[in-house]
Scaffold this motif. Sequence first.
Motif, PDB file in Angstrom:
ATOM      1  N   VAL A 112       0.830  -1.209   0.000  1.00 13.79           N
ATOM      2  CA  VAL A 112       0.000   0.000   0.000  1.00 13.79           C
ATOM      3  C   VAL A 112       0.866   1.262   0.000  1.00 13.79           C
ATOM      4  O   VAL A 112       1.846   1.353   0.742  1.00 13.79           O
ATOM      5  CB  VAL A 112      -0.951   0.015   1.222  1.00 13.79           C
ATOM      6  N   GLN A 113       0.525   2.189  -0.889  1.00 12.31           N
ATOM      7  CA  GLN A 113       1.149   3.520  -0.933  1.00 12.31           C
ATOM      8  C   GLN A 113       0.019   4.501  -1.188  1.00 12.31           C
ATOM      9  O   GLN A 113      -0.907   4.177  -1.920  1.00 12.31           O
ATOM     10  CB  GLN A 113       2.089   3.641  -2.131  1.00 12.31           C
ATOM     11  N   PRO A 114       0.132   5.707  -0.655  1.00 11.78           N
ATOM     12  CA  PRO A 114      -0.972   6.662  -0.835  1.00 11.78           C
ATOM     13  C   PRO A 114      -1.236   6.936  -2.321  1.00 11.78           C
ATOM     14  O   PRO A 114      -0.296   7.106  -3.102  1.00 11.78           O
ATOM     15  CB  PRO A 114      -0.498   7.933  -0.124  1.00 11.78           C
ATOM     16  N   ASN A 115      -2.510   6.931  -2.709  1.00  5.11           N
ATOM     17  CA  ASN A 115      -2.932   7.278  -4.076  1.00  5.11           C
ATOM     18  C   ASN A 115      -2.355   6.407  -5.183  1.00  5.11           C
ATOM     19  O   ASN A 115      -2.285   6.824  -6.325  1.00  5.11           O
ATOM     20  CB  ASN A 115      -2.595   8.746  -4.414  1.00  5.11           C
ATOM     21  N   LYS A 116      -1.926   5.205  -4.850  1.00  3.69           N
ATOM     22  CA  LYS A 116      -1.406   4.311  -5.881  1.00  3.69           C
ATOM     23  C   LYS A 116      -2.212   3.022  -5.857  1.00  3.69           C
ATOM     24  O   LYS A 116      -2.678   2.576  -4.810  1.00  3.69           O
ATOM     25  CB  LYS A 116       0.076   3.968  -5.602  1.00  3.69           C
TER      26      LYS A 116
ATOM     27  N   THR B 184      -2.207  -0.652  -5.721  1.00  2.00           N
ATOM     28  CA  THR B 184      -1.268  -1.704  -5.309  1.00  2.00           C
ATOM     29  C   THR B 184      -2.038  -3.002  -5.062  1.00  2.00           C
ATOM     30  O   THR B 184      -3.257  -2.990  -4.882  1.00  2.00           O
ATOM     31  CB  THR B 184      -0.498  -1.316  -4.016  1.00  2.00           C
TER      32      THR B 184
ATOM     33  N   ARG C 255      -3.665  -3.193  -1.587  1.00  2.00           N
ATOM     34  CA  ARG C 255      -4.895  -2.412  -1.492  1.00  2.00           C
ATOM     35  C   ARG C 255      -6.073  -3.161  -2.124  1.00  2.00           C
ATOM     36  O   ARG C 255      -7.163  -3.176  -1.566  1.00  2.00           O
ATOM     37  CB  ARG C 255      -4.712  -1.042  -2.155  1.00  2.00           C
TER      38      ARG C 255
END
Lengths: 253, 253
Positions: free
Chosen positions: A20-24, A26, A29
């Motif tokens: 998980v990475q913000p606004n990506k 993945t 997620r």
Amino acid sequence: MMRIKCIIAYDGTGFAGYQVQPNKRTVQRELESALTKLHKGSEVKVVASGRTDAGVHAVGQVIHFDSPLQLPEERWPAALNSILPNDVVVEEAAYVAEDFHARYHAIGKEYRYRLIRTKKSNPFLRHYAYQYSFPIDVERMREAIPYLLGEHDFTSFCSARSEVEDRVRNIYGIYIEEHDDELLFRFVGNGFLYNMIRILMGTLLEVGKGEREPHEIEKILAKKNRIYAGKTAPGHGLYLWQVYYEENIANDK
Amino acid sequence: MMRIKCIIAYDGTGFAGYQVQPNKRTVQRELESALTKLHKGSEVKVVASGRTDAGVHAVGQVIHFDSPLQLPEERWPAALNSILPNDVVVEEAAYVAEDFHARYHAIGKEYRYRLIRTKKSNPFLRHYAYQYSFPIDVERMREAIPYLLGEHDFTSFCSARSEVEDRVRNIYGIYIEEHDDELLFRFVGNGFLYNMIRILMGTLLEVGKGEREPHEIEKILAKKNRIYAGKTAPGHGLYLWQVYYEENIANDK
């Protein structure tokens, strides 16, 4: 609550990596969002055997999560696959001991790297193999392998951005299989550092091209500094193939 | 001006089909834009053997165009591939007679359709084969084939949106090859109508599932009405495999 272990496969092309990475977008997620839907909105956290980079694929990634749903084991894949996007698939699921941990209990992994020797690129393989147009001498690469086997501090073959402190890993085997114009590299070890396979690949390719001598590997390892190894090969040729545990998934309740 | 014939391959996944459409990414637009760049801005028009739909792939599409550049024949692929995006590749190029026409001179085509029989979808094949979970009887499909061979009015197997008037085509052969869990359908004929292979595939699958009898094909053809045939199978299993010309590309100057 029951703990469930799943084997999952994903095409890494459309993902900014596993974690998980913000606004990506993945893989983690997508998995967590599918599980949360299946649990009517209550959040479910997923733990994987390890992360994979953007563009890197998985055939046998392993995850675990906890759930109060009492689905029969064999129903879990279909239940999740009906919600997941079609670039992530749950291949198998099994109930495991409540202290099973996909990352901490992994005792080994196999990664594979697909290299296609070609002057003319194949549009169907552009996301699935590294298409390589320079001549390479496979025997030279094979001569470099023994220097990498066994327990070493692989700092030189680890991304400088890694924050892991213990960079000692044990490589059990590196095998190069030739199939027509494809070279399939198999790396088996107790674990791999961030970008380690891609840096090993890039370095082996420099040996294969004649830019480095096979025995230089020994010196590179001794330097414990990323700048001495070769380039990082592209992620899209790499597959997390299998994760090994002491427990066999079938007996693991 | 010299006329150049090229064999091109493309992964149809990222395209809204072959033919130029306003505001859409199409194969023709990528080819024309690469050629226009190579000709320092002067527009070059490309003629193909025929269009392909969104998601449909090509391994052996044929195009022609005219150019005043006097590149050696064998330099054309690399010159264009260095400009083209990596989902379209020029495989071969040859100078041809100035009246050669990629569409009008085509005397036959082979299309292939990849069907994977599976309950669990493979994320790596989601754009490249139709993954089919219902049981199908291949022998029943083979029994339907003779009704399709030879010259027929294929109006029933043509998209109702087609504006082509002459819907008579000659199918020379339909072959079903079994490779593990894959069924490979090969269709060879003098030409195919809009959506024709996909409607043939959808209808054969309904025969294979037991929803229709093999001999019903005869009745469907006689009706000359699209509503009597089966569903249109998805485009992403379909490949334009080869285009046949009387001239052999190598002797064609």
